[in-house]
Design an enzyme around this catalytic site. Structure first.
Site, PDB file in Angstrom:
ATOM      1  N   PRO A   1      45.843  48.760  41.032  1.00 19.09           N
ATOM      2  CG  PRO A   1      45.967  48.922  42.481  1.00 19.09           C
ATOM      3  CD  PRO A   1      45.375  50.188  41.732  1.00 19.09           C
ATOM      4  CB  CYS A   2      47.137  44.328  37.750  1.00 19.21           C
ATOM      5  SG  CYS A   2      48.269  43.549  38.387  1.00 19.21           S
TER       6      CYS A   2
END
Length: 364
Positions: free
Chosen positions: A73-74
């Site tokens: 996840p960014c």
């Protein structure tokens, strides 16, 4: 060659790796709807649904793995978010490293937003991550790629951490040059679907389009903020800006169907010209009916998903799955470069950009 997919989402990266010849034997994803989509399209892959920490040891029992790939996840690193290192999701890059250390594949590919690879704010985090990869025996590089350089009609920059174990054939800038390709226009990609709401383009976005009372102008009519929300207008004769995971509401990009299908003069350009000459903003409800939001099917095509790809879940979740994905064709480029490198480990390109451990490459 055998691969493991982590943080798999809807499986966009898996599509590219499979096209490059990899067999993805196992995958992990925590989101329920993304898992449903993954299963519908990758029935031959064993999917471990849930927190990756619950499956690290199980994945460690898989042997002779050539590549571990995925995009943690960014949200904690994105300039569009809070850029919060303490966000629990930001620590999942180290969960990726946990799997690499235990599985010990011949190579790994980890994707994330450009900010993680370049901002000073994340320098220590970057150093800690790369140090773990190097300690585990991997020559590790960072390469920033833009999807539009590889025939994808979307300006989307992402950083890729690529690690190789026991190879004398380094991955370099030259490794990617043969994949350069001018992308098609949006018109060429999405117009074959037909108008929004028709048989092949039915999954429309109903978010209302209203004009900003205080528009923010830029030189291009397709930049700035002419509308309420963060959905930018798209030029059918150009390429899309980065498709966000927050699509589905007023952050969904905007298309002018009169321009797209009837070659009418684009209303956005006329309105922008009016404002640039000092004209007053129109009322918020003055946007013409020819303007509408990008549809699910159009967004999926712009990310390179096959036409017959099945997405599961509510439309908002489908938009999120599409926006979170790595463009399939970009994943293929990365996968093919890694595949060729692993297949011919003693071949040297003798390129001046050849790299050693822990070297960052900027690739525009």
């Amino acid at each position: 060659m055998k691969a493991i997919s982590l943080f798999s989402g809807a499986g966009g990266m898996d599509v590219g790796f499979k096209q490059a010849g990899f067999t993805v034997i196992a995958a992990n994803e925590i989101d329920t709807h993304a898992c449903q989509t993954f299963r519908a399209n990758h029935i031959e892959t064993t999917l471990y649904e849930g927190d990756i920490a619950n499956y690290t040891n199980e994945l460690a029992h898989l042997t002779d793995i050539d590549v571990v790939f995925g995009g943690p996840p960014c949200q904690g690193f994105s300039v569009a978010g809070k850029m919060d290192i303490t966000d629990p999701r930001s620590q999942l890059i180290f969960s990726f490293a946990d799997v690499v250390e235990k599985v010990r594949p011949r190579a790994f590919v980890m994707e994330n937003v450009k900010a993680l690879g370049h901002l000073e704010k994340f320098a220590l985090l970057r150093k800690q991550l790369i140090a773990r990869f190097i300690k585990a025996g991997y020559t590790t590089i960072l390469i920033t790629l833009n999807a539009k350089d590889f025939g994808i009609p979307q300006s989307r920059e992402r950083v890729f951490f690529i690690g190789l174990r026991q190879t004398t054939n380094p991955i370099t800038v030259a490794s990617f040059q043969k994949y350069y390709k001018t992308p098609p226009t949006l018109r060429e990609v999405i117009s074959p679907l037909g108008k929004a709401g028709t048989l092949n383009n039915r999954k429309t976005c109903k978010a209302k389009i209203t004009l900003a009372t205080k528009p923010v102008l830029r030189q291009s009519p397709y930049a700035g903020m002419l509308f309420n929300g963060q959905g930018r207008p798209l030029n059918p004769d150009g390429w899309a800006s980065t498709l966000p995971a927050s699509m589905g509401g007023n952050r969904t990009p905007i298309i002018d169907e009169a321009h797209l299908f009837h070659d009418a003069k684009p209303w956005v350009e006329e309105y922008h010209q009016h404002l640039m000459k000092g004209g007053k903003p129109y009322s918020s409800d003055a946007a013409p009916h020819s303007l509408r939001r990008l549809t699910v099917d159009e967004a999926a095509l712009l990310q390179g998903f096959p036409l017959n790809y099945q997405f599961c879940g509510p439309q908002s979740k489908v938009f999120s799955q599409i926006g979170n994905a790595v463009p399939c064709k970009l994943a293929y480029v990365i996968a093919d470069v890694v595949c060729q490198t692993l297949a011919y480990p003693d071949f040297s390109q003798n390129d001046e950009h050849s790299i050693g451990q822990n070297m960052e490459l900027q690739f525009a």
